[in-house]
Design a protein around this motif. Structure first.
Motif, PDB file in Angstrom:
ATOM      1  N   ARG A  53      -0.693   5.312   5.096  1.00  0.00           N
ATOM      2  CA  ARG A  53      -0.896   3.918   4.739  1.00  0.00           C
ATOM      3  C   ARG A  53      -0.364   3.645   3.326  1.00  0.00           C
ATOM      4  O   ARG A  53       0.243   2.616   3.054  1.00  0.00           O
ATOM      5  CB  ARG A  53      -2.395   3.608   4.789  1.00  0.00           C
ATOM      6  N   SER A  54      -0.616   4.588   2.409  1.00  0.00           N
ATOM      7  CA  SER A  54      -0.178   4.369   1.036  1.00  0.00           C
ATOM      8  C   SER A  54       0.104   5.714   0.380  1.00  0.00           C
ATOM      9  O   SER A  54      -0.251   6.766   0.907  1.00  0.00           O
ATOM     10  CB  SER A  54      -1.244   3.603   0.252  1.00  0.00           C
ATOM     11  N   TYR A  55       0.760   5.648  -0.783  1.00  0.00           N
ATOM     12  CA  TYR A  55       1.080   6.873  -1.516  1.00  0.00           C
ATOM     13  C   TYR A  55      -0.166   7.710  -1.734  1.00  0.00           C
ATOM     14  O   TYR A  55      -0.134   8.938  -1.720  1.00  0.00           O
ATOM     15  CB  TYR A  55       1.696   6.533  -2.878  1.00  0.00           C
ATOM     16  N   ALA A  56      -1.275   7.018  -1.948  1.00  0.00           N
ATOM     17  CA  ALA A  56      -2.502   7.702  -2.326  1.00  0.00           C
ATOM     18  C   ALA A  56      -3.084   8.535  -1.181  1.00  0.00           C
ATOM     19  O   ALA A  56      -4.034   9.291  -1.385  1.00  0.00           O
ATOM     20  CB  ALA A  56      -3.539   6.682  -2.819  1.00  0.00           C
ATOM     21  N   ARG A  99       2.295  -7.339  -6.815  1.00  0.00           N
ATOM     22  CA  ARG A  99       2.812  -8.559  -6.179  1.00  0.00           C
ATOM     23  C   ARG A  99       1.728  -9.326  -5.436  1.00  0.00           C
ATOM     24  O   ARG A  99       1.696 -10.559  -5.464  1.00  0.00           O
ATOM     25  CB  ARG A  99       3.923  -8.159  -5.209  1.00  0.00           C
ATOM     26  N   VAL A 105       5.025   2.557   4.934  1.00  0.00           N
ATOM     27  CA  VAL A 105       5.753   1.287   5.022  1.00  0.00           C
ATOM     28  C   VAL A 105       5.711   0.660   3.638  1.00  0.00           C
ATOM     29  O   VAL A 105       4.635   0.346   3.126  1.00  0.00           O
ATOM     30  CB  VAL A 105       5.118   0.341   6.056  1.00  0.00           C
ATOM     31  N   SER A 140       6.719  -2.047   0.406  1.00  0.00           N
ATOM     32  CA  SER A 140       6.374  -3.454   0.208  1.00  0.00           C
ATOM     33  C   SER A 140       7.449  -4.405   0.713  1.00  0.00           C
ATOM     34  O   SER A 140       7.227  -5.610   0.804  1.00  0.00           O
ATOM     35  CB  SER A 140       6.106  -3.720  -1.275  1.00  0.00           C
ATOM     36  N   GLY A 178      -2.166   4.881  -8.525  1.00  0.00           N
ATOM     37  CA  GLY A 178      -3.203   5.021  -7.508  1.00  0.00           C
ATOM     38  C   GLY A 178      -3.282   3.851  -6.544  1.00  0.00           C
ATOM     39  O   GLY A 178      -4.282   3.712  -5.839  1.00  0.00           O
ATOM     40  N   VAL A 179      -2.230   3.018  -6.503  1.00  0.00           N
ATOM     41  CA  VAL A 179      -2.266   1.869  -5.591  1.00  0.00           C
ATOM     42  C   VAL A 179      -2.553   2.354  -4.169  1.00  0.00           C
ATOM     43  O   VAL A 179      -2.019   3.361  -3.725  1.00  0.00           O
ATOM     44  CB  VAL A 179      -0.937   1.068  -5.643  1.00  0.00           C
ATOM     45  N   GLY A 180      -3.440   1.638  -3.484  1.00  0.00           N
ATOM     46  CA  GLY A 180      -3.769   2.017  -2.111  1.00  0.00           C
ATOM     47  C   GLY A 180      -4.949   2.968  -2.017  1.00  0.00           C
ATOM     48  O   GLY A 180      -5.450   3.237  -0.940  1.00  0.00           O
ATOM     49  N   SER A 181      -5.388   3.493  -3.156  1.00  0.00           N
ATOM     50  CA  SER A 181      -6.596   4.334  -3.172  1.00  0.00           C
ATOM     51  C   SER A 181      -7.811   3.431  -3.401  1.00  0.00           C
ATOM     52  O   SER A 181      -7.713   2.211  -3.348  1.00  0.00           O
ATOM     53  CB  SER A 181      -6.498   5.377  -4.287  1.00  0.00           C
ATOM     54  N   ARG A 222       3.767  11.588  -4.048  1.00  0.00           N
ATOM     55  CA  ARG A 222       2.661  11.030  -4.827  1.00  0.00           C
ATOM     56  C   ARG A 222       2.705  11.544  -6.256  1.00  0.00           C
ATOM     57  O   ARG A 222       2.675  12.750  -6.487  1.00  0.00           O
ATOM     58  CB  ARG A 222       1.314  11.392  -4.188  1.00  0.00           C
ATOM     59  N   SER A 249       0.032  -5.799   0.711  1.00  0.00           N
ATOM     60  CA  SER A 249       0.698  -4.519   0.948  1.00  0.00           C
ATOM     61  C   SER A 249      -0.109  -3.393   0.298  1.00  0.00           C
ATOM     62  O   SER A 249      -0.535  -3.524  -0.854  1.00  0.00           O
ATOM     63  CB  SER A 249       2.106  -4.530   0.345  1.00  0.00           C
ATOM     64  N   PRO A 250      -0.333  -2.282   1.008  1.00  0.00           N
ATOM     65  CA  PRO A 250      -1.080  -1.182   0.381  1.00  0.00           C
ATOM     66  C   PRO A 250      -0.266  -0.437  -0.675  1.00  0.00           C
ATOM     67  O   PRO A 250      -0.791   0.458  -1.327  1.00  0.00           O
ATOM     68  CB  PRO A 250      -1.415  -0.259   1.563  1.00  0.00           C
ATOM     69  N   THR A 251       1.021  -0.826  -0.867  1.00  0.00           N
ATOM     70  CA  THR A 251       1.830  -0.122  -1.871  1.00  0.00           C
ATOM     71  C   THR A 251       2.234  -1.006  -3.056  1.00  0.00           C
ATOM     72  O   THR A 251       2.895  -0.525  -3.974  1.00  0.00           O
ATOM     73  CB  THR A 251       3.122   0.445  -1.246  1.00  0.00           C
ATOM     74  N   PHE A 252       1.867  -2.284  -3.053  1.00  0.00           N
ATOM     75  CA  PHE A 252       2.337  -3.150  -4.140  1.00  0.00           C
ATOM     76  C   PHE A 252       1.282  -4.224  -4.459  1.00  0.00           C
ATOM     77  O   PHE A 252       1.450  -5.396  -4.136  1.00  0.00           O
ATOM     78  CB  PHE A 252       3.667  -3.791  -3.760  1.00  0.00           C
TER      79      PHE A 252
END
Lengths: 263, 263, 263
Positions: free
Chosen positions: C213-216, A132, C227, C229, A75-78, C238, A126-129
């Motif tokens: 913005r993100s997978y979510a 890190r 985009v 990381s 759920g990263v970015g949620s 997802r 980063s909204p995906t990681f």
């Protein structure tokens, strides 16, 4: 808690990409003296339940003041929160998605904080990681002796927990289910050691098994039921895989029957 | 031997469960300053021969006083013994099931003790996970400087050894066999470097190969025979897998023929 | 650069053989206080491009003075050179085969030396395992504070570089390609973050996607473009694998279209 300087790492990143490396760099660039210890990186992608279980098996056994960084984070970015926890003498950092269900269950004390202090994060995030850019840096901060209260506001008891699958009681029997299959193909059930009275039998896939002490009590290639090292009853094949033998894994029903009364 | 503080770990646990983490916690909770070094955790379940080989490749090269904790233990819970060994300047802890065959072969000196001092174990000892409850704690004890004699009584020369597969000599030839296939698909034979005289040829799967110096001496995609880094002759494919190419692995016969006499 | 004492390890050795252990022993036997950090060992055999990418993702983020030992070396035993590099504040050791392309791209400064000082190597050097006998010992030497100039002569700017695949510009569009598939099945393209203007759309396998913005931001199971990381646009599913969904990986064309002008 005084810190041990140890930071353990648990993830579903595998080790065929640079993700684990970036995670470790994030910890070390915040706390260069951190002693990194890999727990498990080959968890199935997004398998929060397996991650929760692996953490519960290992993390509470580390020296007091160890920081456990866990990133299985579909759920990263949620809107899901990031957490830092003190459970007994161990510290944990990761997403609030159920990952900590197992260690919460056994915790003698719980102090939970939501990650909100962006000064502790990498910039930009980063909204995906978040491993890190958020969790790794915070783990380094805590391992270096940083205070839990600095990471963000305390959170009440509304942490996300995975639904526990508890055995159901029936006339003279307990109906359990396989909740995990390990690398050896052992089928770990939710039937607890406490139900493993002398003389019980187990029914699985049409077969009836007595409860043995160890795998070695079966004949080579034989199916065996034992109390596994995590205190749950498991079905195994000596020198083989119960998963392959029975062709069934998570969800397979296993019924524990009390010993017959002697007449 | 003065201890290096290093504890290496070799197992068939994989890293998709909590077993490796529990093993590491067992060492660190006995000796918090241990420096853990993972050797190999993706060994095939129960593959004692591969574990013995991996240990022999790496362990004797570590700084003196390193403790090597090795847990490939299909017989856990049976009567098989637990061992602590001093072989030359290295220390080893694990089950007496042949795991140490490779390092015993090359040892300049052997001191072996059976694990019997339960005060060094975790309590209670799970009958299914001696890595966590017996071998890990003893490895931590030894790495911290504990004495080998404290773990239990000395054992004479009756340690379990895997049967060595030695090449058989025939008229002008040596018949060997593939004993290991590595991750690259290289077929490692039991034919020793000492037999690799100038001009020998190798016969494998109906093909005849000269002995080359390195993989790079073959054309891309070509089959090649070389003396590998462990001193055994191996069959490889440059930039590919000999296992895939030949469709055969352990057990495949490889015949080494002496050079023809010049007439 | 002052050394951090950290040595990272990147390889295609897997952890089912003794190669990683032998590599670590080589470092530690030269510098017993080295702090080893595993980056990635499950790279595909010989996949130099993936290794270059993993290094670039992680290595520059480590504390200054860290030594990165990287061994993906299908040309071992050929004439390819061995290198020690100082790139900005990081040090690198490995073969000159393109492995360092990614970190060279981002380096603020480059100092390169060819490994030639055999006094630093193990003796004899196996023609099939320079990781153990050349790169490992040199990495230990450098981590202990050894000088780069001691390893061999400086090398000018003729280091081997992988050919970069850059997107091609077309009328109002940028044609990119998938250059990497990660463990999650995410398809990483060569389309840079800088092209990710507001309102762009992506065409892949006959589908058109807005940039999220993100997978979510996708529905569960939905295809999404983000985009990633590492600053490259990637195609993901997802909670699933874009590789499985689209049945295509490296080489798949992904077209980025500029936003339509509002009329």
């Amino acid at each position: 808690v005084t810190r041990s300087g140890i930071v353990t790492l648990t993830s579903d990143f595998g080790t065929r990409d640079g993700y684990v490396g970036a995670l470790k760099a994030a910890v070390l660039s915040r706390f260069g003296q951190a002693r990194l210890v890999d727990l498990a990186h080959e968890l199935e992608p997004g398998d929060i339940a397996a991650a929760s279980r692996a953490l519960a098996q290992a993390a509470p056994r580390f020296p007091p003041g160890t920081v456990h960084l866990a990133v299985v984070d579909p759920g990263v970015g949620s809107e899901r929160r990031g957490l830092a926890l003190a459970l007994g003498e161990q510290l944990y950092v990761g997403p609030d998605n159920g990952l900590f269900s197992g260690v919460l269950d056994g915790a003698s004390s719980v102090e939970a904080h939501q990650l909100a202090n962006a000064a502790l994060f990498a910039a930009p995030v980063s909204p995906t990681f978040h491993g890190r850019d958020v969790f790794g840096p915070v783990a380094g901060y805590l391992a270096a002796g940083g205070a839990l209260v600095e990471v963000g506001p305390a959170v009440a008891g509304d942490l996300v927990r995975l639904a526990a699958r508890v055995p159901t009681r029936q006339a003279g029997a307990l109906e359990g289910v396989v909740v995990h299959v390990d690398r050896f193909g052992n089928l770990v059930t939710n039937l607890p050691e406490s139900a493993a009275a002398r003389g019980v039998s187990l029914e699985v896939a049409g077969q009836s098994l007595a409860l043995s002490r160890s795998y070695a009590d079966a004949a080579p290639g034989g199916l065996v039921a034992v109390v596994g090292s995590t205190g749950q009853i498991e079905i195994a094949v000596r020198g083989g895989s119960a998963l392959s033998r029975l062709g069934r894994g998570v969800g397979l029903v296993v019924i524990l029957r009390a010993p017959r009364e002697s007449a």
